[in-house]
Design a protein around this motif. Structure first.
Motif, short mmCIF file in Angstrom:
data_model
loop_
_atom_site.label_atom_id
_atom_site.label_comp_id
_atom_site.label_asym_id
_atom_site.label_seq_id
_atom_site.Cartn_x
_atom_site.Cartn_y
_atom_site.Cartn_z
N ARG A 237 0.83 -1.21 0.00
CA ARG A 237 0.00 0.00 0.00
C ARG A 237 0.86 1.25 0.00
N LEU A 238 1.92 1.26 0.80
CA LEU A 238 2.80 2.42 0.85
C LEU A 238 3.48 2.65 -0.50
N LEU A 239 3.89 1.58 -1.15
CA LEU A 239 4.52 1.73 -2.47
C LEU A 239 3.52 2.33 -3.47
N GLY A 240 2.26 1.93 -3.37
CA GLY A 240 1.26 2.49 -4.26
C GLY A 240 1.09 3.98 -4.07
N GLU A 241 1.35 4.48 -2.86
CA GLU A 241 1.25 5.92 -2.58
C GLU A 241 2.18 6.74 -3.46
N PHE A 242 3.31 6.14 -3.84
CA PHE A 242 4.34 6.91 -4.57
C PHE A 242 4.24 6.76 -6.07
#
Length: 549
Positions: free
Chosen positions: A350-355
Protein backbone atom coordinates in the motif's frame (compact mmCIF):
# COMPACT_ATOMS: atom_id res chain seq x y z
CA UNK A 1 -27.77 104.81 14.58
CA UNK A 2 -25.20 103.33 17.07
CA UNK A 3 -21.69 104.64 17.38
CA UNK A 4 -18.60 102.41 17.24
CA UNK A 5 -18.04 102.82 20.98
CA UNK A 6 -21.56 101.51 21.65
CA UNK A 7 -20.88 98.46 19.51
CA UNK A 8 -17.62 97.78 21.37
CA UNK A 9 -19.31 98.06 24.75
CA UNK A 10 -22.05 95.63 23.68
CA UNK A 11 -19.43 93.15 22.41
CA UNK A 12 -17.46 93.33 25.69
CA UNK A 13 -20.63 92.77 27.69
CA UNK A 14 -21.82 89.89 25.46
CA UNK A 15 -18.48 87.98 25.49
CA UNK A 16 -18.40 87.18 29.22
CA UNK A 17 -22.08 86.25 29.15
CA UNK A 18 -21.43 83.63 26.42
CA UNK A 19 -18.46 82.24 28.34
CA UNK A 20 -20.52 81.98 31.51
CA UNK A 21 -23.33 80.23 29.64
CA UNK A 22 -20.86 77.71 28.15
CA UNK A 23 -19.33 76.97 31.56
CA UNK A 24 -22.79 76.62 33.07
CA UNK A 25 -23.73 74.18 30.27
CA UNK A 26 -20.68 71.97 30.97
CA UNK A 27 -21.36 72.01 34.70
CA UNK A 28 -24.99 71.10 34.03
CA UNK A 29 -23.89 68.18 31.80
CA UNK A 30 -21.46 66.90 34.45
CA UNK A 31 -24.16 67.12 37.10
CA UNK A 32 -26.59 65.24 34.85
CA UNK A 33 -24.06 62.47 34.14
CA UNK A 34 -23.27 62.18 37.83
CA UNK A 35 -26.95 62.05 38.67
CA UNK A 36 -27.54 59.34 36.07
CA UNK A 37 -24.61 57.34 37.46
CA UNK A 38 -25.95 57.72 40.98
CA UNK A 39 -29.41 56.66 39.86
CA UNK A 40 -28.03 53.62 38.03
CA UNK A 41 -25.86 52.67 41.01
CA UNK A 42 -28.84 53.06 43.35
CA UNK A 43 -31.02 50.98 41.04
CA UNK A 44 -28.42 48.24 40.79
CA UNK A 45 -27.77 48.35 44.54
CA UNK A 46 -31.46 48.10 45.30
CA UNK A 47 -32.10 45.38 42.73
CA UNK A 48 -29.15 43.31 43.96
CA UNK A 49 -30.06 43.76 47.60
CA UNK A 50 -33.66 42.87 46.85
CA UNK A 51 -32.66 39.66 45.02
CA UNK A 52 -33.40 36.90 47.54
CA UNK A 53 -31.01 34.43 45.86
CA UNK A 54 -28.14 36.92 45.96
CA UNK A 55 -28.92 37.88 49.53
CA UNK A 56 -28.91 34.23 50.57
CA UNK A 57 -25.67 33.54 48.68
CA UNK A 58 -23.88 36.43 50.34
CA UNK A 59 -25.11 35.29 53.74
CA UNK A 60 -23.80 31.76 53.11
CA UNK A 61 -20.52 33.17 51.80
CA UNK A 62 -20.10 35.36 54.89
CA UNK A 63 -20.95 32.49 57.20
CA UNK A 64 -18.51 30.14 55.43
CA UNK A 65 -15.68 32.68 55.59
CA UNK A 66 -16.35 33.09 59.31
CA UNK A 67 -16.20 29.31 59.83
CA UNK A 68 -12.82 29.23 58.08
CA UNK A 69 -11.39 31.45 60.75
CA UNK A 70 -12.82 29.84 63.87
CA UNK A 71 -14.41 26.44 63.15
CA UNK A 72 -13.24 22.89 63.76
CA UNK A 73 -11.32 21.14 60.94
CA UNK A 74 -14.45 19.38 59.65
CA UNK A 75 -16.34 22.68 59.76
CA UNK A 76 -13.55 24.41 57.88
CA UNK A 77 -13.62 21.76 55.16
CA UNK A 78 -17.42 22.07 54.92
CA UNK A 79 -17.09 25.85 54.68
CA UNK A 80 -14.53 25.55 51.87
CA UNK A 81 -16.77 23.18 49.94
CA UNK A 82 -19.65 25.64 50.35
CA UNK A 83 -17.52 28.49 48.98
CA UNK A 84 -16.45 26.36 46.03
CA UNK A 85 -20.00 25.32 45.12
CA UNK A 86 -21.51 28.77 45.58
CA UNK A 87 -22.41 29.99 42.10
CA UNK A 88 -23.93 33.32 43.16
CA UNK A 89 -22.12 36.15 44.92
CA UNK A 90 -18.69 37.58 44.26
CA UNK A 91 -16.27 34.65 43.78
CA UNK A 92 -13.18 36.83 44.18
CA UNK A 93 -14.25 37.63 47.77
CA UNK A 94 -13.55 34.00 48.69
CA UNK A 95 -10.03 33.95 47.23
CA UNK A 96 -8.09 35.47 50.14
CA UNK A 97 -9.84 33.49 52.90
CA UNK A 98 -9.05 30.36 50.89
CA UNK A 99 -5.44 31.45 50.46
CA UNK A 100 -5.22 31.74 54.24
CA UNK A 101 -6.61 28.20 54.54
CA UNK A 102 -3.67 26.93 52.48
CA UNK A 103 -1.54 27.36 55.61
CA UNK A 104 -3.87 25.31 57.83
CA UNK A 105 -2.11 22.69 59.96
CA UNK A 106 -4.69 20.05 58.91
CA UNK A 107 -3.89 18.56 55.49
CA UNK A 108 -7.56 17.87 54.67
CA UNK A 109 -8.28 21.58 55.04
CA UNK A 110 -5.33 22.51 52.81
CA UNK A 111 -6.45 19.94 50.25
CA UNK A 112 -9.99 21.33 50.17
CA UNK A 113 -8.64 24.89 49.87
CA UNK A 114 -6.43 23.93 46.92
CA UNK A 115 -9.32 22.28 45.10
CA UNK A 116 -11.60 25.24 45.76
CA UNK A 117 -9.00 27.72 44.52
CA UNK A 118 -8.55 25.63 41.39
CA UNK A 119 -12.28 25.65 40.72
CA UNK A 120 -12.93 29.31 41.54
CA UNK A 121 -9.68 30.41 39.88
CA UNK A 122 -10.58 28.58 36.67
CA UNK A 123 -13.93 30.38 36.55
CA UNK A 124 -12.26 33.75 37.10
CA UNK A 125 -9.60 33.01 34.50
CA UNK A 126 -12.22 31.97 31.96
CA UNK A 127 -14.28 35.11 32.52
CA UNK A 128 -11.21 37.39 32.69
CA UNK A 129 -12.37 38.92 35.99
CA UNK A 130 -10.74 39.26 39.43
CA UNK A 131 -7.29 39.67 37.94
CA UNK A 132 -5.44 40.64 41.12
CA UNK A 133 -7.18 38.02 43.27
CA UNK A 134 -6.43 35.39 40.63
CA UNK A 135 -2.76 36.34 40.52
CA UNK A 136 -2.57 36.05 44.32
CA UNK A 137 -4.27 32.65 44.19
CA UNK A 138 -1.79 31.27 41.63
CA UNK A 139 1.19 32.62 43.59
CA UNK A 140 -0.09 30.92 46.74
CA UNK A 141 -0.81 27.67 44.92
CA UNK A 142 2.73 27.58 43.54
CA UNK A 143 4.06 27.72 47.12
CA UNK A 144 1.79 24.81 48.03
CA UNK A 145 3.65 22.60 45.51
CA UNK A 146 6.15 22.07 48.33
CA UNK A 147 3.46 20.73 50.71
CA UNK A 148 4.51 17.72 52.78
CA UNK A 149 1.32 15.85 51.84
CA UNK A 150 1.49 14.24 48.35
CA UNK A 151 -2.31 14.50 48.00
CA UNK A 152 -2.10 18.27 48.46
CA UNK A 153 0.74 18.53 45.93
CA UNK A 154 -1.24 16.43 43.44
CA UNK A 155 -4.33 18.63 43.86
CA UNK A 156 -2.15 21.74 43.45
CA UNK A 157 -0.71 20.46 40.18
CA UNK A 158 -4.23 19.86 38.87
CA UNK A 159 -5.41 23.28 40.07
CA UNK A 160 -2.55 25.11 38.34
CA UNK A 161 -3.16 23.17 35.13
CA UNK A 162 -6.87 23.97 35.19
CA UNK A 163 -6.42 27.68 35.92
CA UNK A 164 -3.63 28.00 33.36
CA UNK A 165 -5.56 26.32 30.55
CA UNK A 166 -8.65 28.43 31.26
CA UNK A 167 -6.52 31.60 31.16
CA UNK A 168 -5.06 30.56 27.81
CA UNK A 169 -8.43 29.72 26.30
CA UNK A 170 -9.92 33.04 27.40
CA UNK A 171 -6.88 34.96 26.06
CA UNK A 172 -7.36 37.37 28.95
CA UNK A 173 -4.72 39.86 30.08
CA UNK A 174 -4.10 37.75 33.17
CA UNK A 175 -2.72 34.91 31.04
CA UNK A 176 0.86 36.15 30.98
CA UNK A 177 0.80 36.65 34.78
CA UNK A 178 -0.47 33.14 35.41
CA UNK A 179 0.67 30.67 32.78
CA UNK A 180 4.41 31.30 32.69
CA UNK A 181 4.92 31.13 36.51
CA UNK A 182 2.68 28.06 36.67
CA UNK A 183 4.61 26.26 33.90
CA UNK A 184 7.97 27.09 35.49
CA UNK A 185 6.79 25.73 38.84
CA UNK A 186 5.33 22.58 37.24
CA UNK A 187 8.59 21.83 35.42
CA UNK A 188 10.34 21.68 38.81
CA UNK A 189 7.64 19.33 40.10
CA UNK A 190 8.49 16.73 37.41
CA UNK A 191 11.10 15.55 39.91
CA UNK A 192 8.60 15.04 42.74
CA UNK A 193 9.18 12.01 44.94
CA UNK A 194 5.61 10.81 44.36
CA UNK A 195 4.96 9.14 40.97
CA UNK A 196 1.31 10.25 40.85
CA UNK A 197 2.41 13.86 41.24
CA UNK A 198 5.02 13.46 38.49
CA UNK A 199 2.45 11.86 36.20
CA UNK A 200 -0.18 14.58 36.67
CA UNK A 201 2.50 17.24 36.33
CA UNK A 202 3.45 15.91 32.89
CA UNK A 203 -0.20 15.81 31.85
CA UNK A 204 -0.88 19.38 32.97
CA UNK A 205 2.29 20.68 31.34
CA UNK A 206 1.09 19.21 28.06
CA UNK A 207 -2.29 20.84 28.64
CA UNK A 208 -1.10 24.40 29.26
CA UNK A 209 1.63 24.23 26.62
CA UNK A 210 -0.62 22.87 23.88
CA UNK A 211 -0.42 24.98 20.69
CA UNK A 212 -4.19 24.75 20.18
CA UNK A 213 -4.61 27.43 22.85
CA UNK A 214 -2.20 29.93 21.29
CA UNK A 215 -3.06 29.88 17.57
CA UNK A 216 -2.45 33.34 16.16
CA UNK A 217 -0.88 34.56 19.39
CA UNK A 218 2.61 34.66 20.87
CA UNK A 219 3.10 31.57 23.08
CA UNK A 220 3.33 32.48 26.74
CA UNK A 221 5.46 29.46 27.56
CA UNK A 222 8.87 28.39 26.30
CA UNK A 223 7.73 25.18 24.61
CA UNK A 224 11.28 23.99 24.04
CA UNK A 225 11.99 24.21 27.76
CA UNK A 226 8.85 22.22 28.57
CA UNK A 227 9.66 19.54 25.97
CA UNK A 228 13.26 19.31 27.19
CA UNK A 229 12.04 18.82 30.76
CA UNK A 230 9.55 16.16 29.68
CA UNK A 231 12.12 14.28 27.63
CA UNK A 232 14.28 14.15 30.74
CA UNK A 233 11.60 11.97 32.38
CA UNK A 234 11.24 9.41 29.56
CA UNK A 235 13.33 7.02 31.64
CA UNK A 236 11.27 7.51 34.80
CA UNK A 237 11.16 4.29 36.87
CA UNK A 238 7.36 4.46 37.03
CA UNK A 239 5.52 3.27 33.91
CA UNK A 240 2.56 5.56 34.62
CA UNK A 241 4.86 8.58 34.58
CA UNK A 242 6.52 7.44 31.35
CA UNK A 243 3.10 7.04 29.74
CA UNK A 244 1.98 10.52 30.82
CA UNK A 245 5.26 12.02 29.61
CA UNK A 246 4.95 10.40 26.17
CA UNK A 247 1.37 11.58 25.81
CA UNK A 248 2.37 15.11 26.81
CA UNK A 249 5.29 15.18 24.37
CA UNK A 250 3.04 13.86 21.60
CA UNK A 251 0.66 16.78 22.14
CA UNK A 252 3.49 19.29 21.62
CA UNK A 253 4.69 18.99 18.01
CA UNK A 254 8.19 20.18 17.25
CA UNK A 255 8.57 23.59 15.63
CA UNK A 256 9.76 22.08 12.35
CA UNK A 257 6.79 19.72 12.28
CA UNK A 258 8.77 16.48 12.65
CA UNK A 259 8.10 13.94 15.42
CA UNK A 260 10.41 14.12 18.42
CA UNK A 261 13.20 11.61 17.83
CA UNK A 262 13.39 10.84 21.54
CA UNK A 263 10.09 8.94 21.24
CA UNK A 264 11.98 6.21 19.39
CA UNK A 265 13.62 5.12 22.64
CA UNK A 266 10.19 4.59 24.14
CA UNK A 267 9.48 2.04 21.41
CA UNK A 268 11.97 -0.20 23.22
CA UNK A 269 10.12 0.10 26.52
CA UNK A 270 9.29 -3.21 28.23
CA UNK A 271 5.70 -2.04 28.79
CA UNK A 272 3.44 -2.58 25.77
CA UNK A 273 1.26 0.41 26.71
CA UNK A 274 4.32 2.69 26.53
CA UNK A 275 5.29 1.42 23.08
CA UNK A 276 1.71 1.80 21.94
CA UNK A 277 1.53 5.41 23.20
CA UNK A 278 4.78 6.25 21.40
CA UNK A 279 3.37 4.89 18.12
CA UNK A 280 0.08 6.74 18.64
CA UNK A 281 2.06 9.93 19.15
CA UNK A 282 3.02 9.85 15.46
CA UNK A 283 -0.54 10.21 14.19
CA UNK A 284 -0.81 14.06 14.19
CA UNK A 285 2.29 14.56 12.04
CA UNK A 286 2.06 15.37 8.36
CA UNK A 287 5.77 15.29 7.62
CA UNK A 288 8.99 13.71 8.84
CA UNK A 289 7.75 10.12 9.20
CA UNK A 290 10.34 8.54 6.87
CA UNK A 291 12.72 7.46 9.70
CA UNK A 292 9.83 5.79 11.51
CA UNK A 293 8.81 3.49 8.65
CA UNK A 294 11.47 0.77 9.22
CA UNK A 295 10.92 1.00 12.99
CA UNK A 296 7.18 0.39 12.72
CA UNK A 297 7.64 -2.37 10.14
CA UNK A 298 10.04 -4.13 12.49
CA UNK A 299 7.61 -3.81 15.39
CA UNK A 300 4.69 -4.91 13.20
CA UNK A 301 6.56 -8.12 12.46
CA UNK A 302 8.38 -8.84 15.71
CA UNK A 303 6.73 -7.12 18.70
CA UNK A 304 5.85 -9.71 21.37
CA UNK A 305 2.38 -8.19 21.85
CA UNK A 306 -0.02 -9.09 18.99
CA UNK A 307 -2.19 -6.02 19.70
CA UNK A 308 0.91 -3.83 19.39
CA UNK A 309 1.74 -5.43 16.04
CA UNK A 310 -1.77 -4.67 14.79
CA UNK A 311 -1.53 -1.12 16.16
CA UNK A 312 1.65 -0.50 14.15
CA UNK A 313 -0.07 -1.74 11.00
CA UNK A 314 -3.08 0.46 11.66
CA UNK A 315 -0.83 3.49 12.12
CA UNK A 316 1.05 2.68 8.91
CA UNK A 317 -2.27 2.47 7.11
CA UNK A 318 -3.87 5.69 8.32
CA UNK A 319 -1.06 8.11 9.22
CA UNK A 320 1.78 7.15 6.90
CA UNK A 321 0.62 8.81 3.71
CA UNK A 322 2.23 11.36 1.42
CA UNK A 323 3.55 13.94 2.29
CA UNK A 324 4.16 12.52 5.77
CA UNK A 325 6.26 9.88 4.03
CA UNK A 326 8.25 10.48 0.86
CA UNK A 327 9.65 8.30 -1.97
CA UNK A 328 12.94 8.24 -0.05
CA UNK A 329 11.58 5.29 1.94
CA UNK A 330 11.13 3.06 -1.14
CA UNK A 331 14.53 1.30 -0.72
CA UNK A 332 13.61 0.61 2.91
CA UNK A 333 10.26 -0.86 1.90
CA UNK A 334 11.50 -3.24 -0.80
CA UNK A 335 12.99 -5.96 1.49
CA UNK A 336 9.69 -6.17 3.42
CA UNK A 337 7.89 -7.29 0.25
CA UNK A 338 9.34 -10.72 1.10
CA UNK A 339 8.17 -10.63 4.73
CA UNK A 340 6.67 -13.86 6.03
CA UNK A 341 3.86 -11.79 7.59
CA UNK A 342 1.04 -11.23 5.09
CA UNK A 343 -0.18 -8.15 6.94
CA UNK A 344 3.27 -6.56 6.73
CA UNK A 345 3.51 -7.32 3.01
CA UNK A 346 0.09 -5.77 2.51
CA UNK A 347 1.03 -2.51 4.24
CA UNK A 348 4.31 -2.24 2.37
CA UNK A 349 2.50 -2.71 -0.95
CA UNK A 350 0.00 0.00 0.00
CA UNK A 351 2.80 2.42 0.85
CA UNK A 352 4.52 1.73 -2.47
CA UNK A 353 1.26 2.49 -4.26
CA UNK A 354 1.25 5.92 -2.58
CA UNK A 355 4.34 6.91 -4.57
CA UNK A 356 2.92 5.89 -7.95
CA UNK A 357 5.56 5.95 -10.73
CA UNK A 358 8.38 6.49 -8.19
CA UNK A 359 7.81 2.85 -7.18
CA UNK A 360 8.22 1.49 -10.73
CA UNK A 361 11.22 -0.56 -9.60
CA UNK A 362 8.88 -2.62 -7.42
CA UNK A 363 6.65 -3.75 -10.34
CA UNK A 364 8.22 -7.23 -10.76
CA UNK A 365 7.82 -7.98 -7.05
CA UNK A 366 4.26 -6.67 -7.08
CA UNK A 367 3.37 -8.93 -10.03
CA UNK A 368 4.85 -11.85 -8.09
CA UNK A 369 2.67 -10.99 -5.07
CA UNK A 370 -0.35 -10.57 -7.39
CA UNK A 371 -0.05 -14.26 -8.24
CA UNK A 372 0.84 -15.66 -4.82
CA UNK A 373 -1.42 -18.41 -3.39
CA UNK A 374 -4.60 -17.18 -1.79
CA UNK A 375 -4.60 -17.10 2.01
CA UNK A 376 -8.15 -17.68 3.31
CA UNK A 377 -7.19 -15.91 6.56
CA UNK A 378 -6.55 -12.64 4.71
CA UNK A 379 -9.26 -10.03 4.47
CA UNK A 380 -10.83 -9.41 1.03
CA UNK A 381 -11.35 -5.72 1.79
CA UNK A 382 -9.71 -2.81 3.58
CA UNK A 383 -11.00 -1.78 6.98
CA UNK A 384 -10.03 -0.06 10.23
CA UNK A 385 -9.17 -3.36 11.94
CA UNK A 386 -7.94 -5.50 9.09
CA UNK A 387 -5.53 -5.42 6.18
CA UNK A 388 -6.45 -6.20 2.61
CA UNK A 389 -4.79 -9.41 1.43
CA UNK A 390 -1.40 -8.71 -0.21
CA UNK A 391 -2.35 -9.81 -3.74
CA UNK A 392 -5.43 -7.57 -3.90
CA UNK A 393 -3.36 -4.73 -2.47
CA UNK A 394 -0.75 -5.46 -5.16
CA UNK A 395 -3.42 -5.18 -7.87
CA UNK A 396 -4.47 -1.79 -6.49
CA UNK A 397 -0.85 -0.61 -6.27
CA UNK A 398 -0.07 -1.73 -9.82
CA UNK A 399 -2.99 0.36 -11.05
CA UNK A 400 -1.36 3.40 -9.45
CA UNK A 401 2.26 2.63 -10.39
CA UNK A 402 2.41 0.87 -13.77
CA UNK A 403 0.39 3.06 -16.23
CA UNK A 404 2.65 4.85 -18.73
CA UNK A 405 5.70 2.84 -17.65
CA UNK A 406 7.76 0.47 -19.78
CA UNK A 407 6.13 -2.50 -18.02
CA UNK A 408 2.52 -1.35 -18.58
CA UNK A 409 1.70 -4.07 -21.14
CA UNK A 410 3.15 -6.80 -18.94
CA UNK A 411 1.11 -5.61 -15.96
CA UNK A 412 -2.10 -5.32 -18.02
CA UNK A 413 -1.70 -8.94 -19.13
CA UNK A 414 -1.16 -10.08 -15.54
CA UNK A 415 -4.24 -8.18 -14.33
CA UNK A 416 -6.40 -9.56 -17.17
CA UNK A 417 -5.44 -13.08 -16.11
CA UNK A 418 -6.56 -12.33 -12.54
CA UNK A 419 -9.89 -10.94 -13.82
CA UNK A 420 -10.46 -14.10 -15.84
CA UNK A 421 -9.33 -16.83 -13.47
CA UNK A 422 -7.90 -15.44 -10.25
CA UNK A 423 -9.39 -15.96 -6.79
CA UNK A 424 -12.88 -14.45 -6.63
CA UNK A 425 -11.99 -11.74 -4.10
CA UNK A 426 -9.12 -10.47 -6.26
CA UNK A 427 -11.01 -10.03 -9.53
CA UNK A 428 -12.74 -6.78 -8.62
CA UNK A 429 -9.45 -5.24 -7.45
CA UNK A 430 -7.77 -6.27 -10.70
CA UNK A 431 -10.66 -4.75 -12.71
CA UNK A 432 -10.34 -1.41 -10.91
CA UNK A 433 -6.58 -1.46 -11.51
CA UNK A 434 -7.12 -2.05 -15.25
CA UNK A 435 -9.37 0.99 -15.37
CA UNK A 436 -6.38 3.10 -14.25
CA UNK A 437 -4.62 2.29 -17.53
CA UNK A 438 -7.46 3.88 -19.53
CA UNK A 439 -7.70 3.14 -23.29
CA UNK A 440 -4.27 1.45 -23.16
CA UNK A 441 -6.00 -1.55 -21.56
CA UNK A 442 -8.59 -2.08 -24.33
CA UNK A 443 -7.58 -5.72 -24.65
CA UNK A 444 -9.10 -6.21 -21.19
CA UNK A 445 -12.63 -5.35 -22.36
CA UNK A 446 -13.74 -8.96 -23.08
CA UNK A 447 -12.53 -10.10 -19.66
CA UNK A 448 -14.26 -7.14 -17.99
CA UNK A 449 -17.53 -7.88 -19.80
CA UNK A 450 -17.26 -11.47 -18.62
CA UNK A 451 -16.76 -10.25 -15.05
CA UNK A 452 -19.70 -7.86 -15.42
CA UNK A 453 -22.01 -10.68 -16.49
CA UNK A 454 -20.76 -13.24 -13.99
CA UNK A 455 -23.33 -13.62 -11.20
CA UNK A 456 -22.49 -17.17 -10.18
CA UNK A 457 -20.73 -16.29 -6.96
CA UNK A 458 -21.58 -14.48 -3.74
CA UNK A 459 -21.00 -10.72 -3.68
CA UNK A 460 -20.97 -10.59 -7.47
CA UNK A 461 -22.24 -7.00 -7.24
CA UNK A 462 -18.80 -5.89 -5.99
CA UNK A 463 -17.13 -7.27 -9.11
CA UNK A 464 -19.96 -5.86 -11.21
CA UNK A 465 -19.32 -2.37 -9.88
CA UNK A 466 -15.58 -2.71 -10.51
CA UNK A 467 -16.05 -3.97 -14.06
CA UNK A 468 -18.54 -1.20 -14.88
CA UNK A 469 -16.14 1.47 -13.63
CA UNK A 470 -13.26 -0.02 -15.63
CA UNK A 471 -15.28 -0.23 -18.86
CA UNK A 472 -16.25 3.43 -18.54
CA UNK A 473 -12.55 4.37 -18.22
CA UNK A 474 -11.26 2.10 -21.01
CA UNK A 475 -13.82 1.58 -23.80
CA UNK A 476 -15.22 5.05 -24.78
CA UNK A 477 -13.94 6.00 -28.24
CA UNK A 478 -12.49 2.53 -28.86
CA UNK A 479 -13.71 -0.18 -31.29
CA UNK A 480 -14.95 -2.20 -28.32
CA UNK A 481 -17.33 0.57 -27.17
CA UNK A 482 -20.47 -1.03 -28.67
CA UNK A 483 -19.84 -4.31 -26.83
CA UNK A 484 -19.15 -2.45 -23.60
CA UNK A 485 -22.38 -0.39 -23.88
CA UNK A 486 -24.42 -3.51 -24.62
CA UNK A 487 -22.98 -5.18 -21.51
CA UNK A 488 -23.60 -2.15 -19.30
CA UNK A 489 -27.27 -1.57 -20.20
CA UNK A 490 -28.66 -4.64 -18.36
CA UNK A 491 -26.86 -3.55 -15.19
CA UNK A 492 -29.24 -0.59 -15.00
CA UNK A 493 -31.87 -3.09 -13.89
CA UNK A 494 -29.69 -4.43 -11.10
CA UNK A 495 -31.24 -4.63 -7.66
CA UNK A 496 -28.03 -3.22 -6.18
CA UNK A 497 -27.98 0.58 -6.24
CA UNK A 498 -24.18 0.75 -6.34
CA UNK A 499 -24.11 -1.38 -9.49
CA UNK A 500 -26.73 0.91 -11.06
CA UNK A 501 -24.70 3.95 -10.07
CA UNK A 502 -21.48 2.69 -11.65
CA UNK A 503 -23.26 1.58 -14.82
CA UNK A 504 -25.00 4.97 -15.23
CA UNK A 505 -21.73 6.82 -14.67
CA UNK A 506 -19.93 4.58 -17.17
CA UNK A 507 -22.60 5.00 -19.86
CA UNK A 508 -22.44 8.76 -19.49
CA UNK A 509 -18.74 8.59 -20.42
CA UNK A 510 -19.62 7.14 -23.84
CA UNK A 511 -21.53 10.30 -24.82
CA UNK A 512 -23.96 10.05 -27.80
CA UNK A 513 -22.67 6.56 -28.54
CA UNK A 514 -24.85 5.39 -25.61
CA UNK A 515 -28.09 6.98 -26.95
CA UNK A 516 -29.86 3.61 -26.94
CA UNK A 517 -29.59 3.61 -23.12
CA UNK A 518 -31.43 6.96 -22.73
CA UNK A 519 -34.90 5.49 -21.87
CA UNK A 520 -33.42 3.24 -19.17
CA UNK A 521 -31.29 6.06 -17.79
CA UNK A 522 -34.35 8.34 -17.63
CA UNK A 523 -36.03 5.76 -15.43
CA UNK A 524 -33.06 6.04 -13.08
CA UNK A 525 -34.06 9.68 -12.37
CA UNK A 526 -36.76 8.31 -10.06
CA UNK A 527 -34.43 5.85 -8.32
CA UNK A 528 -34.59 5.64 -4.52
CA UNK A 529 -30.90 6.56 -4.30
CA UNK A 530 -30.05 10.24 -4.59
CA UNK A 531 -26.60 9.36 -5.95
CA UNK A 532 -28.15 7.33 -8.77
CA UNK A 533 -30.58 10.16 -9.58
CA UNK A 534 -27.74 12.69 -9.86
CA UNK A 535 -25.62 10.32 -11.94
CA UNK A 536 -28.58 9.75 -14.30
CA UNK A 537 -29.11 13.50 -14.75
CA UNK A 538 -25.40 14.01 -15.52
CA UNK A 539 -25.32 11.05 -17.91
CA UNK A 540 -28.33 12.37 -19.82
CA UNK A 541 -26.66 15.77 -20.17
CA UNK A 542 -23.59 14.08 -21.64
CA UNK A 543 -25.49 11.77 -23.98
CA UNK A 544 -28.43 13.92 -25.13
CA UNK A 545 -26.71 17.30 -25.38
CA UNK A 546 -23.92 15.92 -27.51
CA UNK A 547 -26.29 13.96 -29.76
CA UNK A 548 -28.61 16.93 -30.31
CA UNK A 549 -27.70 19.10 -33.36
Amino acid sequence: MSSSSDVASISRADGPRKGRRARQGVRTLVVLVACCGAVLWAWRHLSENNDPVLIEARAIQKQAIGALQSGEPTERVTAIVALERLNAGDSSVAIHPLIAALEDHVSDVRLAAVEALGSIGSSLAESGSGRESLRDAVTSLIRRLEDSDPAVRLATVNALGSVGSCALKSKSRSGDEIVQPAATALIRRLGDSNPDVRSRTATNLGLITSPRFVIGATPLIDRKAVIHALIGRLDDPDSGVRLAVIQAISSLPDENGDPHRELAESLKDQESKIRRAAVSGLSPYRQGLDPWVPILLRLAENDPDPSMRDHCLTMLSFAFKSPAVTPNVIPVLMPSLKSADAKVRSQVVRLLGEFKAYSAGAIPELVRILNEPFDPQSAPYRGPFNNLEPASEAASALGQIAPRTAKAKEVIAALIEVVRSGPISRRGWAAVALGQFGPAAEEAVPALIGLLEDSSHANSFERQESAAMALGMIAPGKPSSDRAIAALRPVLQSGNWNSCLRAVEALGLFGPKAAAAIPAIREMKTHRSGAVKNAAANALLSIEDESTP
